[in-house]
Write a protein that holds these residues in place. Structure first.
Motif, PDB file in Angstrom:
ATOM      1  N   GLU A  25     -18.403  -2.351  -1.921  1.00 54.58           N
ATOM      2  CA  GLU A  25     -18.221  -2.344  -0.476  1.00 54.58           C
ATOM      3  C   GLU A  25     -17.771  -0.992   0.054  1.00 54.58           C
ATOM      4  OE1 GLU A  25     -16.543  -5.964   1.415  1.00 54.58           O
ATOM      5  OE2 GLU A  25     -16.061  -6.496  -0.660  1.00 54.58           O
ATOM      6  N   GLU A  26     -16.979  -0.270  -0.729  1.00 57.01           N
ATOM      7  CA  GLU A  26     -16.460   1.019  -0.267  1.00 57.01           C
ATOM      8  C   GLU A  26     -15.854   1.772  -1.439  1.00 57.01           C
ATOM      9  OE1 GLU A  26     -12.756   1.133   2.092  1.00 57.01           O
ATOM     10  OE2 GLU A  26     -12.606  -1.000   1.664  1.00 57.01           O
ATOM     11  N   GLY A  72     -12.413   3.550  -2.413  1.00 60.40           N
ATOM     12  CA  GLY A  72     -11.013   3.680  -2.031  1.00 60.40           C
ATOM     13  C   GLY A  72     -10.422   4.971  -2.560  1.00 60.40           C
ATOM     14  N   ALA A  92      -7.691   1.542   1.251  1.00 59.16           N
ATOM     15  CA  ALA A  92      -9.031   1.036   1.540  1.00 59.16           C
ATOM     16  C   ALA A  92      -9.034   0.485   2.961  1.00 59.16           C
ATOM     17  CB  ALA A  92      -9.398  -0.057   0.537  1.00 59.16           C
ATOM     18  N   SER A  93     -10.191   0.053   3.411  1.00 56.36           N
ATOM     19  CA  SER A  93     -10.261  -0.590   4.724  1.00 56.36           C
ATOM     20  C   SER A  93     -11.173  -1.810   4.689  1.00 56.36           C
ATOM     21  CB  SER A  93     -10.707   0.403   5.800  1.00 56.36           C
ATOM     22  OG  SER A  93     -11.965   0.960   5.469  1.00 56.36           O
ATOM     23  N   LYS A  94     -12.432  -1.628   4.362  1.00 57.68           N
ATOM     24  CA  LYS A  94     -13.392  -2.731   4.399  1.00 57.68           C
ATOM     25  C   LYS A  94     -13.005  -3.872   3.464  1.00 57.68           C
ATOM     26  CE  LYS A  94     -18.148  -3.925   4.706  1.00 57.68           C
ATOM     27  NZ  LYS A  94     -17.961  -4.923   5.717  1.00 57.68           N
TER      28      LYS A  94
END
Length: 69
Positions: free
Chosen positions: A7-8, A10, A28-30
């Protein structure tokens, strides 16, 4: 074999070590949008269990390296 979706990417914010374990704090965020305690997240190809999180970071634990000297 890892069959999840990345997804992303980090960023490791903090590493806390003691004689037996390490705790990684990863920014992280998503991935934090639908995270739960105990979730397994792939970190550099290794699935690690989420031990805590907030709106910016999640924490996972690992074992410290063993030295044979």
């Amino acid at each position: 074999m890892f069959t999840g979706i990345i997804e992303e990417i980090g960023k490791i914010e903090k590493i806390k070590k003691d004689s037996q374990f390490c705790t990684l704090e990863i920014k992280a965020s998503k991935v934090l949008e639908d995270i739960s305690l105990g979730d397994s997240i792939s970190v550099n190809g290794i699935c690690l269990t989420v031990t805590s999180f907030n709106h910016q970071i999640f924490k996972v634990g690992t074992m410290s390296s063993l030295r044979t000297t």
